[in-house]
Design an enzyme around this catalytic site. Sequence first.
Site, PDB file in Angstrom:
ATOM      1  N   ARG A 123       0.617   4.429  -2.553  1.00 57.34           N
ATOM      2  CA  ARG A 123       0.127   5.881  -2.405  1.00 57.34           C
ATOM      3  C   ARG A 123       1.419   6.190  -2.989  1.00 57.34           C
ATOM      4  O   ARG A 123       0.592   7.765  -3.312  1.00 57.34           O
ATOM      5  CB  ARG A 123      -0.030   5.737  -0.423  1.00 57.34           C
ATOM      6  CG  ARG A 123      -1.414   4.895  -0.264  1.00 57.34           C
ATOM      7  CD  ARG A 123      -1.149   5.204   1.629  1.00 57.34           C
ATOM      8  NE  ARG A 123      -2.797   4.712   2.168  1.00 57.34           N
ATOM      9  CZ  ARG A 123      -2.248   4.317   3.481  1.00 57.34           C
ATOM     10  NH1 ARG A 123      -1.898   4.276   4.177  1.00 57.34           N
ATOM     11  NH2 ARG A 123      -3.919   4.177   3.754  1.00 57.34           N
ATOM     12  N   MET A 135       0.954  -1.284   0.073  1.00 52.23           N
ATOM     13  CA  MET A 135       0.460   0.160  -0.141  1.00 52.23           C
ATOM     14  C   MET A 135       1.018   1.236   0.470  1.00 52.23           C
ATOM     15  O   MET A 135       0.340   2.358  -0.781  1.00 52.23           O
ATOM     16  CB  MET A 135      -1.308   0.132   1.631  1.00 52.23           C
ATOM     17  CG  MET A 135      -2.136   1.154   1.041  1.00 52.23           C
ATOM     18  SD  MET A 135      -3.139   1.357   0.345  1.00 52.23           S
ATOM     19  CE  MET A 135      -4.037  -0.121   1.282  1.00 52.23           C
ATOM     20  N   TYR A 188      -9.198   6.565  -3.794  1.00 51.62           N
ATOM     21  CA  TYR A 188      -8.125   5.083  -3.351  1.00 51.62           C
ATOM     22  C   TYR A 188      -6.930   4.967  -3.062  1.00 51.62           C
ATOM     23  O   TYR A 188      -6.408   5.816  -2.880  1.00 51.62           O
ATOM     24  CB  TYR A 188      -8.486   4.577  -4.682  1.00 51.62           C
ATOM     25  CG  TYR A 188      -7.420   5.017  -6.073  1.00 51.62           C
ATOM     26  CD1 TYR A 188      -6.728   5.831  -5.859  1.00 51.62           C
ATOM     27  CD2 TYR A 188      -8.240   4.224  -7.005  1.00 51.62           C
ATOM     28  CE1 TYR A 188      -6.020   6.189  -7.503  1.00 51.62           C
ATOM     29  CE2 TYR A 188      -7.368   4.431  -8.272  1.00 51.62           C
ATOM     30  CZ  TYR A 188      -6.895   5.159  -8.082  1.00 51.62           C
ATOM     31  OH  TYR A 188      -5.901   5.703  -9.871  1.00 51.62           O
ATOM     32  N   GLU A 189      -6.448   3.605  -2.249  1.00 52.80           N
ATOM     33  CA  GLU A 189      -5.604   4.016  -1.687  1.00 52.80           C
ATOM     34  C   GLU A 189      -5.887   4.556  -0.757  1.00 52.80           C
ATOM     35  O   GLU A 189      -4.498   4.663   0.187  1.00 52.80           O
ATOM     36  CB  GLU A 189      -4.169   3.872  -3.135  1.00 52.80           C
ATOM     37  CG  GLU A 189      -3.720   3.404  -3.734  1.00 52.80           C
ATOM     38  CD  GLU A 189      -4.452   2.072  -4.159  1.00 52.80           C
ATOM     39  OE1 GLU A 189      -3.697   1.072  -2.342  1.00 52.80           O
ATOM     40  OE2 GLU A 189      -3.932   1.127  -5.280  1.00 52.80           O
ATOM     41  N   GLY A 190      -6.838   4.469   0.137  1.00 55.19           N
ATOM     42  CA  GLY A 190      -6.550   5.005   0.796  1.00 55.19           C
ATOM     43  C   GLY A 190      -7.932   6.730   1.120  1.00 55.19           C
ATOM     44  O   GLY A 190      -6.511   7.472   0.199  1.00 55.19           O
TER      45      GLY A 190
END
Length: 596
Positions: free
Chosen positions: A295, A291, A439-441
């Site tokens: 990011r 992740m 996305y990706e947090g």
Amino acid sequence: MPTYRAPLEDMRFVLHELIGSAQLAALPGYEDATPDMLDAVMDEASTLCEEVLFPLNQSGDAEGCRFENGEVQTPDGFIAAYRTFVEGGWPGLASAPEWGGQGLPLTLRFVVDEMMCSANLSFGMYPGLSHGAYIAILHHGSEELQRRFLPKLVDGSWSGTMCLTEAHAGTDLGILTTRAEPAGDGAYRITGSKIFITAGEHDLTSNIIHLVLARLPDAPDGTRGISMFVVPKFLPTEEGESGTRNAVACGSIEHKMGIKASPTCVINFDGATGWLVGEPHKGMRAMFTMMNEERLAVGMQGLGVAETAYQNAVAYARDRVQGRAPGGPVAPDQRADPIIAHPDVRRNLLLVRSFTEGARALSYWIGLHVDVAERHPDPATREAAADLVALMTPIVKAHFTDLGFESCNHALQVFGGHGYIREYGVEQFVRDARIGMIYEGTNGVQALDLVGRKLPAEGGRLVKRYFARVAALLEATKDDEQTRDIAAGLGRAFAKLQSSTMSIAQRGMQDPAEAAAVATDYLRLFGLVAIGHMWLWMAQTAAARLPDAADRATFYETKLRTARFYSTKVLPQATALGHAIEAGGASINDYTPELF
């Protein structure tokens, strides 16, 4: 029709003159990564992106992916483009030679990623997730899993995904329900459904390797009970090829606002065969390895799309004639002046340019520290580099995607009504850029990570070290005639960041909700200062080279002028953000849910 040209001159300025790419070749294993070699790779990457990928961007958006009988067909031209991408060795650019990669610096991957995101964001999603899967298996997989999967991911014949999200479990992964039952032969049977899976099904590769978060039967509750499994679409044979079909199926693809040439899939696992990656119940550790890589990559998406939007807005502003410039005609022989003569148009363009060039410098600098953290022989140097990367990861992801989207909107505004229609292509950039904030947090989660984890980490060591870097540059430039005005602007914003950091630290210790309520404002403030830091550094570098610049004098002078714009027109936002942070979170926290 939109156009794109890789900004190689600026890329080389950042790599070679600003951050000093020559130091990469001093790192163990990177001896061949000389500036000349980096330039050669960049030239080849620009050709690929300009001539192969970018021509498919608008058509891929219009056509989208097709889902029929459980299979996804990518838009016309994507299979041939991916074949060209693989034949050029691009999937293994920064992968280890022992697995078939070229072993080049990750810094160079940042550069190539920017070009790909500028040229065709949808296309870049396919190899982007594959590299993340490679990283997770490389750092957490057994030797057997590495032997079985890494060579195929590195050569691009197989692709990878990250299967985290479920319909009821997005940010809160602790409540996911996908199950993993021991099969008795060292493998597991994976059952569950995942949503929003980028490139979960497609026709570019012969196999797709899913990294899946699931729970073992004895798993504790919450995130402490999550494990990671590698679950291929086709089970590998002993010879390393794609064998029989696994119990993995695509249920549907989403109909989306943007990145339409990249399929976002529902993936169903019905007792599919998978293998544990890392230790039982330690899947979050493996997931964050992947992740954090992703990011930073998503941050590059914000930069990449903004760069293309900027190039096209500048070209349009030079050609489109409307009205007369406030100071008098600049093209008296024409019926009107080019709109670039109007101050507000130039303001829009400068907002985008000051972001893209500042973000490019910050991202390549972070890329350099990723390499240093991994390869430098001195442990203390590795630690300092890793601290900077950890601190900056949520800032790069959130601030770059926030401003990337805003930049595309500024570019669209330059086009006026023509920007709102498809012909000029800029409306696609706006749509494509929007997903990066989610996305990706989500970017709100990035802000919480910054104030909740990164600021207090190691007793505040990460932020103290970064603040010392900014303070040192301010001290070195405050009396320089060509940079002191730029330094003054950064100094005021930096002072506001320092006081806001103290405020959050004090209030957050007493009430975490206080820090959470101002976290997004704080990340924005931090991002503005971080890019301002880069602009002062670039101004210092440009000023030092200007006396002997010869034919590059205009380039360096433009750097100085852009730095002044950022210092005087963008950094003052820090004052308002500081006031909002100092006001605390009462106006949010006292507005209880039932009042909505």
